[in-house]
Design a protein around this motif. Structure first.
Motif, PDB file in Angstrom:
ATOM      1  N   VAL A 206      -2.968  28.493  10.203  1.00 47.81           N
ATOM      2  CA  VAL A 206      -3.210  29.658   9.343  1.00 47.81           C
ATOM      3  C   VAL A 206      -4.515  30.336   9.726  1.00 47.81           C
ATOM      4  CG1 VAL A 206      -3.513  30.407   6.951  1.00 47.81           C
ATOM      5  CG2 VAL A 206      -1.904  28.563   7.490  1.00 47.81           C
ATOM      6  N   ASN A 207      -5.571  29.526   9.908  1.00 44.08           N
ATOM      7  CA  ASN A 207      -6.858  30.038  10.370  1.00 44.08           C
ATOM      8  C   ASN A 207      -7.601  28.886  11.059  1.00 44.08           C
ATOM      9  OD1 ASN A 207      -8.154  28.488   8.241  1.00 44.08           O
ATOM     10  ND2 ASN A 207      -7.621  30.167   6.820  1.00 44.08           N
ATOM     11  N   ASP A 208      -8.861  29.082  11.351  1.00 40.66           N
ATOM     12  CA  ASP A 208      -9.606  28.057  12.077  1.00 40.66           C
ATOM     13  C   ASP A 208      -9.782  26.766  11.277  1.00 40.66           C
ATOM     14  OD1 ASP A 208      -9.864  29.793  14.153  1.00 40.66           O
ATOM     15  OD2 ASP A 208     -11.889  30.465  13.625  1.00 40.66           O
ATOM     16  N   GLN A 209      -9.598  26.845   9.952  1.00 40.41           N
ATOM     17  CA  GLN A 209      -9.821  25.667   9.108  1.00 40.41           C
ATOM     18  C   GLN A 209      -8.541  25.047   8.556  1.00 40.41           C
ATOM     19  OE1 GLN A 209     -12.521  26.817   6.000  1.00 40.41           O
ATOM     20  NE2 GLN A 209     -14.253  27.136   7.381  1.00 40.41           N
ATOM     21  N   TRP A 299      -6.791  20.342   6.579  1.00 41.24           N
ATOM     22  CA  TRP A 299      -7.925  21.238   6.286  1.00 41.24           C
ATOM     23  C   TRP A 299      -9.166  20.687   6.985  1.00 41.24           C
ATOM     24  CZ3 TRP A 299     -11.796  20.773   1.919  1.00 41.24           C
ATOM     25  CH2 TRP A 299     -12.606  21.915   1.838  1.00 41.24           C
ATOM     26  N   GLU A 300      -9.789  21.511   7.817  1.00 41.54           N
ATOM     27  CA  GLU A 300     -10.956  21.106   8.604  1.00 41.54           C
ATOM     28  C   GLU A 300     -12.101  22.104   8.379  1.00 41.54           C
ATOM     29  OE1 GLU A 300      -9.355  19.201  12.599  1.00 41.54           O
ATOM     30  OE2 GLU A 300      -8.425  21.147  12.250  1.00 41.54           O
ATOM     31  N   PRO A 301     -12.801  21.989   7.256  1.00 40.33           N
ATOM     32  CA  PRO A 301     -13.863  22.963   6.951  1.00 40.33           C
ATOM     33  C   PRO A 301     -15.077  22.818   7.865  1.00 40.33           C
ATOM     34  CG  PRO A 301     -13.866  21.197   5.337  1.00 40.33           C
ATOM     35  CD  PRO A 301     -12.663  20.980   6.195  1.00 40.33           C
ATOM     36  N   ARG A 302     -15.304  21.594   8.393  1.00 46.87           N
ATOM     37  CA  ARG A 302     -16.434  21.355   9.292  1.00 46.87           C
ATOM     38  C   ARG A 302     -15.972  20.507  10.467  1.00 46.87           C
ATOM     39  NH1 ARG A 302     -19.035  19.311   4.534  1.00 46.87           N
ATOM     40  NH2 ARG A 302     -19.253  17.322   5.638  1.00 46.87           N
ATOM     41  N   GLU A 303     -16.782  20.490  11.476  1.00 48.85           N
ATOM     42  CA  GLU A 303     -16.427  19.716  12.663  1.00 48.85           C
ATOM     43  C   GLU A 303     -16.428  18.220  12.378  1.00 48.85           C
ATOM     44  OE1 GLU A 303     -17.989  19.009  17.263  1.00 48.85           O
ATOM     45  OE2 GLU A 303     -18.810  20.646  16.042  1.00 48.85           O
ATOM     46  N   ASP A 304     -17.252  17.775  11.416  1.00 54.41           N
ATOM     47  CA  ASP A 304     -17.361  16.346  11.138  1.00 54.41           C
ATOM     48  C   ASP A 304     -16.515  15.882   9.957  1.00 54.41           C
ATOM     49  OD1 ASP A 304     -18.727  17.609   9.141  1.00 54.41           O
ATOM     50  OD2 ASP A 304     -20.513  16.330   9.233  1.00 54.41           O
ATOM     51  N   PHE A 305     -15.690  16.777   9.377  1.00 57.92           N
ATOM     52  CA  PHE A 305     -14.911  16.400   8.198  1.00 57.92           C
ATOM     53  C   PHE A 305     -13.552  17.098   8.227  1.00 57.92           C
ATOM     54  CE2 PHE A 305     -13.362  17.284   3.898  1.00 57.92           C
ATOM     55  CZ  PHE A 305     -13.339  16.007   3.351  1.00 57.92           C
ATOM     56  N   SER A 306     -12.524  16.356   7.841  1.00 61.37           N
ATOM     57  CA  SER A 306     -11.190  16.946   7.680  1.00 61.37           C
ATOM     58  C   SER A 306     -10.441  16.205   6.576  1.00 61.37           C
ATOM     59  CB  SER A 306     -10.401  16.899   8.987  1.00 61.37           C
ATOM     60  OG  SER A 306     -10.198  15.567   9.402  1.00 61.37           O
ATOM     61  N   PHE A 307      -9.482  16.905   5.985  1.00 60.36           N
ATOM     62  CA  PHE A 307      -8.656  16.349   4.905  1.00 60.36           C
ATOM     63  C   PHE A 307      -7.193  16.595   5.247  1.00 60.36           C
ATOM     64  CE2 PHE A 307      -6.092  17.297   1.135  1.00 60.36           C
ATOM     65  CZ  PHE A 307      -6.196  16.099   0.431  1.00 60.36           C
ATOM     66  N   GLY A 308      -6.371  15.577   5.058  1.00 60.75           N
ATOM     67  CA  GLY A 308      -4.950  15.711   5.340  1.00 60.75           C
ATOM     68  C   GLY A 308      -4.096  15.220   4.188  1.00 60.75           C
ATOM     69  N   LEU A 309      -2.932  15.843   4.048  1.00 66.84           N
ATOM     70  CA  LEU A 309      -1.978  15.481   2.995  1.00 66.84           C
ATOM     71  C   LEU A 309      -0.570  15.599   3.568  1.00 66.84           C
ATOM     72  CD1 LEU A 309      -1.344  14.867  -0.037  1.00 66.84           C
ATOM     73  CD2 LEU A 309      -1.274  17.352  -0.384  1.00 66.84           C
ATOM     74  N   GLN A 376       0.962  10.571   1.073  1.00 68.00           N
ATOM     75  CA  GLN A 376      -0.289   9.990   1.545  1.00 68.00           C
ATOM     76  C   GLN A 376      -1.325  11.083   1.766  1.00 68.00           C
ATOM     77  OE1 GLN A 376       0.222   6.652   4.071  1.00 68.00           O
ATOM     78  NE2 GLN A 376      -1.656   6.998   5.261  1.00 68.00           N
ATOM     79  N   ALA A 377      -2.567  10.769   1.426  1.00 72.59           N
ATOM     80  CA  ALA A 377      -3.677  11.701   1.625  1.00 72.59           C
ATOM     81  C   ALA A 377      -4.845  10.937   2.230  1.00 72.59           C
ATOM     82  CB  ALA A 377      -4.100  12.348   0.304  1.00 72.59           C
ATOM     83  N   GLY A 378      -5.647  11.644   3.032  1.00 72.19           N
ATOM     84  CA  GLY A 378      -6.757  10.949   3.663  1.00 72.19           C
ATOM     85  C   GLY A 378      -7.826  11.897   4.165  1.00 72.19           C
ATOM     86  N   ILE A 379      -8.954  11.310   4.529  1.00 68.43           N
ATOM     87  CA  ILE A 379     -10.073  12.078   5.074  1.00 68.43           C
ATOM     88  C   ILE A 379     -10.535  11.451   6.391  1.00 68.43           C
ATOM     89  CG2 ILE A 379     -10.884  12.849   2.805  1.00 68.43           C
ATOM     90  CD1 ILE A 379     -13.117  10.707   3.061  1.00 68.43           C
ATOM     91  N   LYS A 380     -11.131  12.286   7.210  1.00 71.25           N
ATOM     92  CA  LYS A 380     -11.814  11.840   8.421  1.00 71.25           C
ATOM     93  C   LYS A 380     -13.250  12.336   8.325  1.00 71.25           C
ATOM     94  CE  LYS A 380     -11.791  14.307  12.142  1.00 71.25           C
ATOM     95  NZ  LYS A 380     -11.380  15.046  13.356  1.00 71.25           N
TER      96      LYS A 380
END
Length: 554
Positions: A206-209, A299-309, A376-380
């Motif tokens: 959708v966009n960069d994030q 969803w990847e708002p920052r280079e060091d963090f992402s959220f997935g569902l 399932q949901a998770g973060i990196k």
């Protein structure tokens, strides 16, 4: 034999359940992807390559150009089962169960005089249901199996869409043993399989994030079971007492009066015994096309963090196949004796018993089956530039496996007798009351970039049991479990990656006597798949999986 090591491809054990029931979360995700296994399956926010088709379709947008994934898996499966006698053990005054008692026919005592102690009933080899042959095949003790899976994805130049498909096994398992194994009364052979052979999936950036994705899985589903049957409950213990005590004086000099008074039961040439084999049942049901769908968000708002569902839908099916039942002589003789007496015939008619029990019965069988939904949901999160941690929580709707109900195309003699003791048995139907629950689970993984080319991984996933305490059994020998993963990833060049991983799952369960209605609870009505009534039961399952994943961009 202390234990037997098997080397099949597995990602689950059930019974069955039925089987396949799967067999705590039935081994979910043990053989879908090797990198995910090394990270404790905590990859919803960091899915690996084309396996994102399963773990989170949205992450396919991370792929550029044309990419192929090929992986091979070798598994080592070790299932140990033990049976022992508690203090005061008996079934309606009898304790000479040949599984745990050394006494032979020369000992006439009702109570065992020489118990064996702890008895082993270990799984001896792997069994898989082969669709083309429509039967279970034993792989043989100690025979390793390397099983490949593959996928392909394509991101057109300049496009925000990525397309992919993969072949993988969300759930495949099976085990078996030779004739005479004490564990055969809860499945001599069991197989539960779900193989996704086509999974067209699309992801869109959708966009960069933010990325979204979805796909349809076209799968093959099968459940197969071969099991010895016995019913060590109080009523059959009473029938043995009648045969051995009441009928003894009339065995050779019965007349019309005794036939009327004793309902003809004493005319049976072989009496009922709660510890004897009642017969054997074999069935297999399948469905060639079972569709489901996966939806994912990344969803990847920052280079060091992402959220997935991710949401993986349920798949409701009507499985169809064949069955075959061999009936023991004792049940045939019981009905034959009743039919020899006018009062016995009247009683049989009142109870709905058959007029005779054939040596074997065959026909068609079907069942409604639902492969459970999963979310399932998770973060990196990158703690440091070279150190990353993944954390996931997930839920699987195993409550859908409350019962496995088999429907037969005709009346079955053994069921017409057994229905007297259980609401789960009818003239043409048989329900396995599993009573599964829907647990929440979590997983955590760590990835360390040792160099620009080498990554080291470790993961841990404790698995809460989906089987309630009162339904634990040896047919599903994975109860509460712990999964440990380790691995490494090596980048040969900008377009080629190699992942080497090893996973180890362990599960131990102790089922004290009289605590599970699907294993060892005594009583009159605990008849269906309760073959170890009054015994202590233990299981010890160990699964070791080694895999290699090769990814190439073209």
């Amino acid at each position: 034999m202390n234990h037997v090591r098997l080397r099949p491809l597995v990602s689950a054990i059930i019974l069955t359940g039925c089987s396949s029931a799967a067999f705590a979360q039935l081994g979910t995700n043990l053989s879908v992807d090797m990198r995910a296994l090394a990270l404790g399956n905590a990859v919803t926010a960091d899915p690996p390559g084309i396996s994102a088709v399963h773990f989170n379709p949205a992450a396919l947008t991370k792929i550029e150009g044309l990419q192929t994934d090929v992986q091979g898996i070798v598994a080592n499966f070790d299932i140990q089962r033990e049976f022992s006698v508690p203090a005061g053990y008996n079934v309606f005054g009898y304790s000479d169960d040949p599984i745990v008692c050394h006494d032979g026919p020369e000992v006439s005592a009702d109570l065992c005089t020489d118990f064996k102690g702890t008895v082993k009933g270990d799984v001896e080899y792997a069994s898989l249901y082969v669709p083309g042959l429509k039967k279970m095949v034993d792989l043989g003790e100690g025979i390793p199996l390397a099983a490949p899976t593959a996928g392909i994805a394509y991101n057109p130049p300049g496009s925000k869409a990525t397309y992919a498909t993969a072949v993988y096994a969300p759930l495949i398992a099976g085990f078996g043993a030779e004739n005479g194994n004490p564990g055969n009364y809860m499945g001599q052979q069991v197989a539960l399989e779900r193989i996704t052979y086509l999974s067209p999936t699309m992801a869109y950036q959708v966009n960069d994030q933010l990325s979204i994705g979805g796909g349809i899985g076209m799968s093959y589903q099968a459940i197969a079971l071969k099991t010895d049957l016995r019913f060590p409950n109080e009523l059959i213990g009473m029938l043995r007492m009648i045969d051995e005590v009441v009928c003894t004086p009339f065995k050779d000099n019965s007349d019309i009066i005794t036939d009327i008074l004793l309902l003809g039961i004493c005319n049976a040439e072989e009496g009922m015994n709660p510890f004897s084999k009642f017969g054997q049942m074999e069935l297999a049901v399948e469905q060639s096309l079972s569709p489901s769908y996966n939806l994912g968000v990344l969803w990847e708002p920052r280079e060091d963090f992402s959220f997935g569902l991710v949401y993986q839908s349920a798949a409701k099916m009507r499985l169809k196949g064949k069955y075959h039942i061999d009936n023991a002589r004792s049940s045939q003789e019981l009905i034959k004796g009743l039919m020899s007496s006018p009062t016995g015939q009247i009683l049989a008619a009142i109870l709905g018993f058959p007029n005779n029990v054939p040596a074997s019965e065959s026909g068609l069988v079907s069942m409604d089956f639902e492969y459970p939904a999963h979310m399932q949901a998770g973060i990196k999160y990158k703690i440091m530039p070279d150190l990353q941690i993944n954390f996931d929580v997930g839920w699987t709707d195993y409550n859908a496996w409350d019962k496995f109900r088999f429907e037969f195309d005709r009346q079955i003699s053994a069921l017409k007798i057994a229905k007297l003791l259980s609401a789960d048995i009818g003239d043409t139907s048989l329900a396995l009351p599993l009573g599964f629950e829907s647990p929440w689970n979590f997983g955590v993984g760590i990835e360390y970039s040792a160099t620009d080319r080498l990554k080291l991984r470790a993961g841990y996933e404790p698995r809460t049991s989906s089987i309630p305490d009162g339904k634990r059994n040896t047919m599903v020998p994975i109860n509460g479990a712990q999964l440990f993963g380790m691995g490494l990833g090596y980048r040969f060049d900008a377009d080629t990656d190699l992942d080497l991983s090893i996973g180890f799952l362990r599960s131990r369960d102790t089922i004290p006597a009289n605590t599970s209605s699907l294993s060892n609870q005594t009583g009159v009505n605990n008849i269906l798949l309760n073959p170890y009534a009054g015994l202590n039961v233990k299981t010890n399952t160990k699964v070791t999986i080694l895999g290699l994943n090769y990814r190439t961009r073209w």
